[in-house]
Design a protein around this motif. Structure first.
Motif, PDB file in Angstrom:
ATOM      1  N   GLU A 293       4.254  -9.879  -0.444  1.00  0.00           N
ATOM      2  CA  GLU A 293       5.156 -11.412  -0.366  1.00  0.00           C
ATOM      3  C   GLU A 293       4.989 -12.078   0.456  1.00  0.00           C
ATOM      4  O   GLU A 293       4.192 -13.490   0.714  1.00  0.00           O
ATOM      5  N   GLU A 294       4.170 -11.746   1.946  1.00  0.00           N
ATOM      6  CA  GLU A 294       4.201 -12.917   3.755  1.00  0.00           C
ATOM      7  C   GLU A 294       3.019 -13.553   3.336  1.00  0.00           C
ATOM      8  O   GLU A 294       2.556 -14.554   2.840  1.00  0.00           O
ATOM      9  N   MET A 295       1.988 -12.308   2.393  1.00  0.00           N
ATOM     10  CA  MET A 295       0.275 -12.876   2.386  1.00  0.00           C
ATOM     11  C   MET A 295       0.298 -13.997   0.842  1.00  0.00           C
ATOM     12  O   MET A 295      -0.400 -15.293   1.090  1.00  0.00           O
ATOM     13  N   ALA A 296       1.502 -13.975   0.238  1.00  0.00           N
ATOM     14  CA  ALA A 296       1.400 -14.727  -1.034  1.00  0.00           C
ATOM     15  C   ALA A 296       2.178 -15.968  -0.379  1.00  0.00           C
ATOM     16  O   ALA A 296       1.298 -17.124  -1.034  1.00  0.00           O
ATOM     17  N   GLY A 297       2.762 -16.051   0.529  1.00  0.00           N
ATOM     18  CA  GLY A 297       3.438 -16.941   1.142  1.00  0.00           C
ATOM     19  C   GLY A 297       2.439 -17.668   1.851  1.00  0.00           C
ATOM     20  O   GLY A 297       2.880 -18.762   1.673  1.00  0.00           O
ATOM     21  N   ALA A 298       1.566 -16.812   2.037  1.00  0.00           N
ATOM     22  CA  ALA A 298       1.327 -17.782   2.919  1.00  0.00           C
ATOM     23  C   ALA A 298      -0.159 -18.566   2.685  1.00  0.00           C
ATOM     24  O   ALA A 298      -1.190 -19.081   3.070  1.00  0.00           O
ATOM     25  N   GLY A 299       0.037 -18.587   1.130  1.00  0.00           N
ATOM     26  CA  GLY A 299      -0.940 -19.028   0.079  1.00  0.00           C
ATOM     27  C   GLY A 299      -2.691 -18.041   0.024  1.00  0.00           C
ATOM     28  O   GLY A 299      -3.723 -18.866  -0.366  1.00  0.00           O
ATOM     29  N   VAL A 300      -2.710 -16.845   0.185  1.00  0.00           N
ATOM     30  CA  VAL A 300      -3.857 -16.061   0.136  1.00  0.00           C
ATOM     31  C   VAL A 300      -3.613 -16.178  -1.772  1.00  0.00           C
ATOM     32  O   VAL A 300      -2.815 -15.889  -2.412  1.00  0.00           O
ATOM     33  N   ASN A 301      -4.666 -15.585  -2.372  1.00  0.00           N
ATOM     34  CA  ASN A 301      -5.676 -16.106  -3.612  1.00  0.00           C
ATOM     35  C   ASN A 301      -5.648 -14.767  -4.018  1.00  0.00           C
ATOM     36  O   ASN A 301      -5.705 -14.232  -5.201  1.00  0.00           O
ATOM     37  N   GLN A 302      -6.417 -13.867  -2.853  1.00  0.00           N
ATOM     38  CA  GLN A 302      -6.894 -12.343  -3.581  1.00  0.00           C
ATOM     39  C   GLN A 302      -6.959 -11.387  -2.047  1.00  0.00           C
ATOM     40  O   GLN A 302      -7.020 -12.023  -1.236  1.00  0.00           O
ATOM     41  N   TYR A 303      -5.465 -10.017  -3.192  1.00  0.00           N
ATOM     42  CA  TYR A 303      -5.027  -9.697  -2.063  1.00  0.00           C
ATOM     43  C   TYR A 303      -5.776  -8.148  -2.297  1.00  0.00           C
ATOM     44  O   TYR A 303      -6.188  -7.263  -3.399  1.00  0.00           O
ATOM     45  N   THR A 304      -6.537  -7.495  -1.540  1.00  0.00           N
ATOM     46  CA  THR A 304      -7.530  -6.640  -1.036  1.00  0.00           C
ATOM     47  C   THR A 304      -7.114  -5.748  -0.309  1.00  0.00           C
ATOM     48  O   THR A 304      -7.123  -5.816   0.740  1.00  0.00           O
ATOM     49  N   PHE A 305      -6.064  -4.709  -1.153  1.00  0.00           N
ATOM     50  CA  PHE A 305      -6.166  -3.080  -0.647  1.00  0.00           C
ATOM     51  C   PHE A 305      -7.536  -2.099  -0.758  1.00  0.00           C
ATOM     52  O   PHE A 305      -8.030  -2.163  -1.062  1.00  0.00           O
ATOM     53  N   HIS A 306      -7.308  -1.152   0.462  1.00  0.00           N
ATOM     54  CA  HIS A 306      -7.935  -0.177   0.403  1.00  0.00           C
ATOM     55  C   HIS A 306      -7.627   0.999  -0.358  1.00  0.00           C
ATOM     56  O   HIS A 306      -6.153   1.300  -0.021  1.00  0.00           O
ATOM     57  N   ILE A 307      -7.971   1.496  -0.853  1.00  0.00           N
ATOM     58  CA  ILE A 307      -7.185   3.121  -1.721  1.00  0.00           C
ATOM     59  C   ILE A 307      -6.967   3.785  -1.333  1.00  0.00           C
ATOM     60  O   ILE A 307      -6.325   4.761  -1.586  1.00  0.00           O
ATOM     61  N   GLU A 308      -8.212   3.680   0.061  1.00  0.00           N
ATOM     62  CA  GLU A 308      -7.570   5.089   0.974  1.00  0.00           C
ATOM     63  C   GLU A 308      -6.517   4.973   1.584  1.00  0.00           C
ATOM     64  O   GLU A 308      -6.102   5.590   2.693  1.00  0.00           O
ATOM     65  N   SER A 309      -5.919   3.982   1.228  1.00  0.00           N
ATOM     66  CA  SER A 309      -4.652   2.998   2.253  1.00  0.00           C
ATOM     67  C   SER A 309      -3.480   3.728   2.098  1.00  0.00           C
ATOM     68  O   SER A 309      -2.161   3.279   2.905  1.00  0.00           O
ATOM     69  N   THR A 310      -3.690   4.477   0.760  1.00  0.00           N
ATOM     70  CA  THR A 310      -1.834   4.667   0.372  1.00  0.00           C
ATOM     71  C   THR A 310      -2.122   6.220  -0.280  1.00  0.00           C
ATOM     72  O   THR A 310      -3.045   6.009  -1.372  1.00  0.00           O
ATOM     73  N   PRO A 311      -0.857   6.754  -0.798  1.00  0.00           N
ATOM     74  CA  PRO A 311      -2.090   8.045  -2.125  1.00  0.00           C
ATOM     75  C   PRO A 311      -2.137   7.182  -3.204  1.00  0.00           C
ATOM     76  O   PRO A 311      -1.273   5.717  -3.529  1.00  0.00           O
ATOM     77  N   THR A 312      -2.793   8.039  -4.221  1.00  0.00           N
ATOM     78  CA  THR A 312      -2.814   7.233  -5.538  1.00  0.00           C
ATOM     79  C   THR A 312      -1.553   7.219  -5.992  1.00  0.00           C
ATOM     80  O   THR A 312      -1.798   5.626  -7.176  1.00  0.00           O
ATOM     81  N   GLU A 313      -0.978   8.107  -5.835  1.00  0.00           N
ATOM     82  CA  GLU A 313       0.426   6.791  -7.223  1.00  0.00           C
ATOM     83  C   GLU A 313       1.017   6.216  -6.826  1.00  0.00           C
ATOM     84  O   GLU A 313       1.618   5.677  -8.000  1.00  0.00           O
ATOM     85  N   ASN A 314       0.720   5.468  -5.439  1.00  0.00           N
ATOM     86  CA  ASN A 314       1.316   4.957  -4.686  1.00  0.00           C
ATOM     87  C   ASN A 314       0.386   2.775  -5.770  1.00  0.00           C
ATOM     88  O   ASN A 314       1.034   2.224  -5.684  1.00  0.00           O
ATOM     89  N   VAL A 315      -0.364   3.394  -5.938  1.00  0.00           N
ATOM     90  CA  VAL A 315      -1.930   2.125  -6.438  1.00  0.00           C
ATOM     91  C   VAL A 315      -0.992   1.365  -7.413  1.00  0.00           C
ATOM     92  O   VAL A 315      -1.064   0.380  -7.745  1.00  0.00           O
ATOM     93  N   PRO A 316      -0.929   1.820  -8.861  1.00  0.00           N
ATOM     94  CA  PRO A 316      -0.691   1.449  -9.900  1.00  0.00           C
ATOM     95  C   PRO A 316       0.694   0.242  -9.229  1.00  0.00           C
ATOM     96  O   PRO A 316       0.565  -1.434  -9.917  1.00  0.00           O
ATOM     97  N   ASN A 317       1.751   0.727  -8.555  1.00  0.00           N
ATOM     98  CA  ASN A 317       2.531  -0.142  -7.982  1.00  0.00           C
ATOM     99  C   ASN A 317       2.525  -1.167  -7.103  1.00  0.00           C
ATOM    100  O   ASN A 317       3.243  -2.069  -7.241  1.00  0.00           O
TER     101      ASN A 317
END
Ligand code: DX5
Ligand code: ZN
Length: 220
Positions: free
Chosen positions: A79-103
């Motif tokens: 939310e914060e990054m969208a509100g800051a005007g970010v266009n592409q949100y690139t997160f790391h696959i290693e930073s979250t359990p795989t089951e969280n990725v779709p969400n």
């Protein structure tokens, strides 16, 4: 044929003049800005967050901001990054359990941002397969994330070749880490079309020529 895009990373720029440095690179022909967000947990370094990006956006309207989220809880900042005007949100696959990725992908899309997934050097590229049809960009790290100015890891090019071969419909493959006027050739040959370059462009005496040369190589 997809146009090649050059996105300087401002991590090694003079961050006390972030807007000036960003404008300087954009005036020299950059297509977008790659903003390295680090939280000191996912990587052993600390950089900028949404408050700084929000101020940068006020000074730099319209330009595509690619936020490279090297953070432990990627869902926390959408939310914060969208509100800051970010266009592409690139997160790391290693930073979250795989089951969280779709969400996380769904939340990024609901916040009207493009979805990028980053893959660290030691991570096997086929972890991306189950998400490939739901995302916009795959970010291939060619250094261990955390710092600019590191040495390019050429053996990562086989991940890019594998992606190009396996998923011809995949549009954007972004490469990040140690990309300079020498290593850009490997990136272009392998099929990357979004080029992040930090220290090489920040230190360049002729960033306009360098970016033009990079773009020609990836457009071939
Ligand atoms: C490293 C960052 C990269 C880095 C690129 O964790 O994600 O974007 O700043 O800088 P250079 O091109 O100097 O490796
Ligand atoms: Zn980055």
């Amino acid at each position: 044929q997809l146009k090649g895009l050059i996105g300087p990373s401002i991590l090694n720029a003079d961050l006390s003049k972030l807007a000036d440095e960003s404008r300087r690179l954009l005036d020299a022909g950059a297509d977008y800005l790659h903003l390295d967000v680090m939280d000191g947990h996912f990587v052993p370094n600390l950089t900028i967050g949404h408050p700084v990006i929000k101020c940068l956006r006020k000074n730099i309207p319209k330009v595509y901001f690619d936020a490279h989220m090297m953070v432990a809880k990627p869902e926390q900042w959408i939310e914060e990054m969208a509100g800051a005007g970010v266009n592409q949100y690139t997160f790391h696959i290693e930073s979250t359990p795989t089951e969280n990725v779709p969400n996380i992908i769904r939340k990024i899309k609901e916040a009207d941002m493009k979805v990028g997934i980053g893959i660290k050097p030691k991570t096997d590229i086929n972890v991306i397969s189950e998400f490939i049809n739901d995302i916009d960009v795959v970010l291939i790290m060619t250094v261990e994330p955390g710092f600019g100015g590191q040495k390019f890891m050429g053996d990562m090019m086989e991940k890019i070749r594998w992606l190009r071969k396996t998923y011809p419909q995949l549009l954007h493959i972004e490469v990040d880490g140690g990309v300079n006027m020498k290593t850009i050739n490997d990136c272009a040959e392998a099929g990357a079309n979004m080029i992040v370059s930090g220290s090489a462009l920040i230190e360049s005496k002729q960033p306009n020529k360098d970016m033009e040369q990079m773009r020609q190589l990836i457009d071939e």
